[in-house]
Design an enzyme around this catalytic site. Structure first.
Site, PDB file in Angstrom:
ATOM      1  N   GLY A   1       0.801  -1.220   0.000  1.00  0.00           N
ATOM      2  CA  GLY A   1       0.000   0.000   0.000  1.00  0.00           C
ATOM      3  C   GLY A   1       0.833   1.269   0.000  1.00  0.00           C
ATOM      4  O   GLY A   1       1.682   1.433   0.847  1.00  0.00           O
ATOM      5  N   SER A   2       0.583   2.172  -0.937  1.00  0.00           N
ATOM      6  CA  SER A   2       1.451   3.328  -1.069  1.00  0.00           C
ATOM      7  C   SER A   2       0.921   4.276  -2.141  1.00  0.00           C
ATOM      8  O   SER A   2      -0.203   4.135  -2.615  1.00  0.00           O
ATOM      9  CB  SER A   2       2.860   2.863  -1.426  1.00  0.00           C
ATOM     10  OG  SER A   2       2.793   1.889  -2.454  1.00  0.00           O
ATOM     11  N   ARG A   3       1.768   5.214  -2.538  1.00  0.00           N
ATOM     12  CA  ARG A   3       1.373   6.205  -3.537  1.00  0.00           C
ATOM     13  C   ARG A   3       2.588   6.604  -4.369  1.00  0.00           C
ATOM     14  O   ARG A   3       3.716   6.592  -3.883  1.00  0.00           O
ATOM     15  CB  ARG A   3       0.808   7.431  -2.812  1.00  0.00           C
ATOM     16  CG  ARG A   3       0.226   8.494  -3.725  1.00  0.00           C
ATOM     17  CD  ARG A   3      -0.374   9.599  -2.885  1.00  0.00           C
ATOM     18  NE  ARG A   3       0.268  10.866  -3.103  1.00  0.00           N
ATOM     19  CZ  ARG A   3       0.193  11.899  -2.270  1.00  0.00           C
ATOM     20  NH1 ARG A   3      -0.479  11.780  -1.138  1.00  0.00           N
ATOM     21  NH2 ARG A   3       0.800  13.022  -2.535  1.00  0.00           N
TER      22      ARG A   3
END
Length: 221
Positions: free
Chosen positions: A188-190
């Protein structure tokens, strides 16, 4: 295909899973044992799914006269906005933010071909990745690629609330090809991509994109 970052992780996870299954077999009733077994198997299948690394190919033969920027990550466009980039470019840019959920492919790919002129790792917090302040406060990396036409494209890996490890392969002065891997973020990240103000944006907020394939912008000559 399993990504190289997942091989060791999956091996250790398999050992732990087998030990838990063994202990459960001797310690619990048959019903509880089978419940634990099903839970562990589903969890392990998810881990295999998370570390998948599908092949992605982007053909530039029809776009040789245009600088096409492709998505560096799988995910959802959560923001398209004008911001002032103060770390390296020091000017106003268009920022495209892509949020990767734990169900997305987490391989990060170069959005543009050219020469890597800047690479920087920053320690930081682990705020929820779609928060605007996450781009400045969270653990992150910054990479800048200068294209053959001297345009500079900056992009960032930003850790999220679950993510606890950013891996970066980009090296300063390396000549890179659009679509090649530059890193990986676990769980999970951006990724933010910062483009020149005159860029033509080809996607919209809320749209889902595929890393290494989806065209997100054209930088005019």
């Amino acid at each position: 295909m399993i990504h190289k970052e997942g091989i060791t992780f999956l091996l250790y996870a398999l050992i732990i899973l087998l030990l838990l299954i063994l202990f459960s077999f001797f310690l619990f009733s048959r019903f509880i044992f089978f419940s634990i077994l099903i839970f562990l198997i589903i969890h392990y299948i998810f881990l295999i799914f998370f570390f998948r690394n599908p092949k992605r190919n982007f053909s530039e033969k029809n776009y040789k006269k245009k600088e096409i920027v492709i998505s560096p990550a799988d995910g959802k466009i959560v923001e398209i906005q004008k911001i002032f980039e103060k770390e390296f470019l020091k000017k106003n840019c268009i920022c495209i933010s892509i949020f990767m959920s734990p169900f997305n492919v987490h391989v990060n790919r170069f959005p543009i071909s050219g020469k890597v002129i800047y690479v920087k790792y920053h320690t930081g917090k682990y705020l929820i990745a779609w928060f605007k302040k996450a781009s400045l406060n969270n653990e992150r990396t910054t990479i800048v690629v200068e294209t053959n036409k001297k345009n500079k494209v900056l992009f960032r890996q930003i850790a999220g609330f679950i993510a606890r490890r950013i891996i970066i392969y980009a090296k300063k002065n390396a000549i890179v090809k659009k679509g090649d891997e530059f890193g990986f973020i676990k769980f999970g990240s951006r990724v933010d991509v910062l483009l020149p103000l005159n860029s033509i944006i080809l996607i919209k907020k809320g749209e889902k994109v595929t890393g290494g394939e989806t065209k997100i912008s054209i930088i005019p000559s």
